[in-house]
Write an enzyme that holds these catalytic residues in place. Sequence first.
Site, PDB file in Angstrom:
ATOM      1  N   GLU A   1      -2.032  -7.080   7.965  1.00 35.45           N
ATOM      2  CA  GLU A   1      -0.667  -6.920   8.460  1.00 35.45           C
ATOM      3  C   GLU A   1      -0.464  -7.698   9.759  1.00 35.45           C
ATOM      4  O   GLU A   1      -1.418  -8.135  10.419  1.00 35.45           O
ATOM      5  CB  GLU A   1      -0.374  -5.430   8.670  1.00 35.45           C
TER       6      GLU A   1
ATOM      7  N   HIS B   1       0.817  -1.212   0.000  1.00 32.63           N
ATOM      8  CA  HIS B   1       0.000   0.000   0.000  1.00 32.63           C
ATOM      9  C   HIS B   1       0.856   1.269   0.000  1.00 32.63           C
ATOM     10  O   HIS B   1       2.050   1.250   0.334  1.00 32.63           O
ATOM     11  CB  HIS B   1      -0.927   0.010   1.219  1.00 32.63           C
TER      12      HIS B   1
END
Length: 208
Positions: A93, A23
Site C-alpha cells: 500500500e 483485501h
Amino acid sequence: MSETPDEVPGPAIPRHRLVLIRHGETQWSRSGQHTGLTDLPLLPEGEEAARGLADVLRDRTFAHVRCSPLQRARHTAELAGLRVDEIDEDLREWDYGGYEGRSTEDIRAELGYPWTVLEHGVVPGEDSPGETVEQVSGRASVVLERIWPHLFDGDVALVGHGHALRVLASVYLRQAPRFAQHLTFRVGSVAVLGHHREDPVVEAWNHS
C-alpha cells in the site's frame, strides 16, 4: 485494378483479464484510518468476505497470481483459494508517512482545508518519509510491466490494497495517477480490467 495493401498489424494486446482484489476488512479500514505499511490482520468479517471471494473467482483460472507482502493481502489470497506465485513488494500500500493511522477527518481538522491524499499528498513521519502519488504510480507501472507477458497466457490476479490498486488501475487505463480519485474500491471486492480492441477498459468494479 489496384492491389489491396497489406494490413498493418496493431499493437500486441492480450485477450485475457487483469483481476484486482482488495483485501478484506481490518480494524483501520473500518474506522477510516489510513493503513499503509502497518501490518494489520483481517477482522473476522474481513476473513468471511475473503472466503466469499472464492465464489466470485470460481469460474476463473489464473496464469499468474501476485500479492502484496502485507498480511491482510496474503491472508485474503489464501482464504479466497488463490495460489500465489510471487510476493511483490511493489504491490504494498501507499506509504502514508506522517498520516499513517490517521483519518481524513482528523487530517482536515488539523490542516483547515479539504485535504485528500491523492490531491495533496502526505508529510514525512518519524519512521517513514511517505510517498508521492508519482512514486506509487511508478511502482504500479513496474508491476504492470512484470505481469504483462502473463496476460497472453491467461488471466492474472493482483491481491493488494485500496489506494495502490486504484492508482494501478489508473495507470493501466492510461490515465494520470490522480484519476484514482474517481475510483472507489471496497474492501473484499474485485475489479476486472481488459481491452476493447486496443483500448484498456474496466469490465467490472467493486464486484463481491
